[in-house]
Design an enzyme around this catalytic site. Structure first.
Site, PDB file in Angstrom:
ATOM      1  N   LYS A  64       0.804  -1.238   0.000  1.00  0.00           N
ATOM      2  CA  LYS A  64       0.000   0.000   0.000  1.00  0.00           C
ATOM      3  C   LYS A  64       0.837   1.288   0.000  1.00  0.00           C
ATOM      4  CE  LYS A  64      -4.376  -1.616   1.934  1.00  0.00           C
ATOM      5  NZ  LYS A  64      -5.456  -1.295   2.870  1.00  0.00           N
TER       6      LYS A  64
ATOM      7  N   ASN B   9      -4.911   1.952  -2.017  1.00  0.00           N
ATOM      8  CA  ASN B   9      -5.505   0.607  -2.039  1.00  0.00           C
ATOM      9  C   ASN B   9      -6.236   0.311  -3.348  1.00  0.00           C
ATOM     10  OD1 ASN B   9      -7.946   2.025  -1.765  1.00  0.00           O
ATOM     11  ND2 ASN B   9      -8.839   0.455  -0.472  1.00  0.00           N
TER      12      ASN B   9
END
Length: 290
Positions: free
Chosen positions: A70, A91
């Site tokens: 991420k 994300n």
């Protein structure tokens, strides 16, 4: 039926075999009657850069990003939304023209049940957040977006807490954010209208654990909401204990569903996403009755 015309979506992570994203996304795509397939792509950290180039070369429309990529993916993208920049994590990635564009739908996922099912005036309310990792960043940004009067983050590592607070200093989020070591919890619990667990404590397989013991939760104010980002088991020890004290419980399943809905809206460029189908598919996969 997957053919050469089938458009590809997916999730990248390491490991990614246990991801529930394919279950809910493919259920939604089937319901919409679209020629898309959503696949899990296990990508080791060392291969991230070459993998992103590979996904572009085979025409992937977009993909979800899970642990541990991420943060690492940010320098590899052409553009990042302000919300992803504020959180410092991506994300959801979409192909636009010849560019990868990253955003973060975890905030939308987190605040969705608080905006719909448990809607209230948050401007007079206090949020207490357990943990100060990546998930806590999305929760802090979400609480700020809802307009909480005070946001308190509690952690065990004082240096990490200071770094967390410092990272928001150039943002309006930092104005009503305070950080505390774990031993301050006794003073914070009686004020917590929203108490959020962003730590992995209580997650499968260590389902007998809880970040707080029942005595610590005894002082929760009336009508408080306890929110656990964990969705296996249901409910977690943390939520069971909070409910015994009269709190409203929200588990992480709805956040998972709603961040997925937000991602599909971006990839498919349409608003009408069958959220109930996604939720049912997840519950069935997890063996949870309605």
């Amino acid at each position: 039926m997957i053919t050469g015309k089938t458009k590809l979506l997916g999730v990248i992570g390491h490991p990614v075999e246990h991801s529930l994203s394919p279950v809910m996304h493919n259920a939604a795509l089937a319901q919409l009657g679209l020629d898309y397939a959503y696949l899990p792509f296990p990508i080791a950290p060392d291969n991230l850069e070459v993998a992103i180039a590979g996904l572009a070369s085979i025409g992937v429309v977009g993909f979800s990003v899970t642990i541990p990529h991420k943060q690492a993916i940010i320098p590899l993208l052409d553009e990042i939304s302000p919300v992803a920049q504020a959180i410092g994590a991506v994300n959801t990635v979409t192909r636009r023209g010849n560019q990868w564009v990253g955003t973060n739908t975890d905030i939308e996922g987190f605040i969705s049940p608080l905006q719909s099912t448990y809607q209230q005036d948050w401007t007079q309310k206090i949020a207490v957040i357990l943990g100060n990792g990546g998930a806590a960043r999305a929760v802090v940004a979400g609480c700020h977006q809802l307009g909480f009067a005070e946001i308190h983050v509690v952690g065990r590592n004082v240096q990490r807490l200071e770094e967390f607070r410092h990272s928001w200093e150039n943002s309006t989020v930092g104005e009503n954010l305070q950080v505390h070591s774990w031993d301050h919890l006794a003073k914070l619990i009686p004020q917590a209208n929203l108490l959020v667990n962003t730590t992995p404590i209580g997650m499968y397989p260590k389902i007998d654990e809880s970040p707080l013991i029942i005595e610590e939760l005894a002082d929760l104010p009336e009508g408080a909401i306890a929110y656990d980002l964990i969705y296996i088991p249901q409910p977690t020890q943390f939520l069971q204990k909070a409910q015994q004290q009269g709190a409203i419980a929200i588990d992480g399943l709805e956040m998972l569903v709603q961040q997925g809905v937000a991602a599909l809206k971006i990839w498919l460029q349409q608003e009408d996403i069958p959220v109930d189908i996604m939720r049912q598919a997840l519950k069935k996969q997890l063996g949870l009755g309605e």
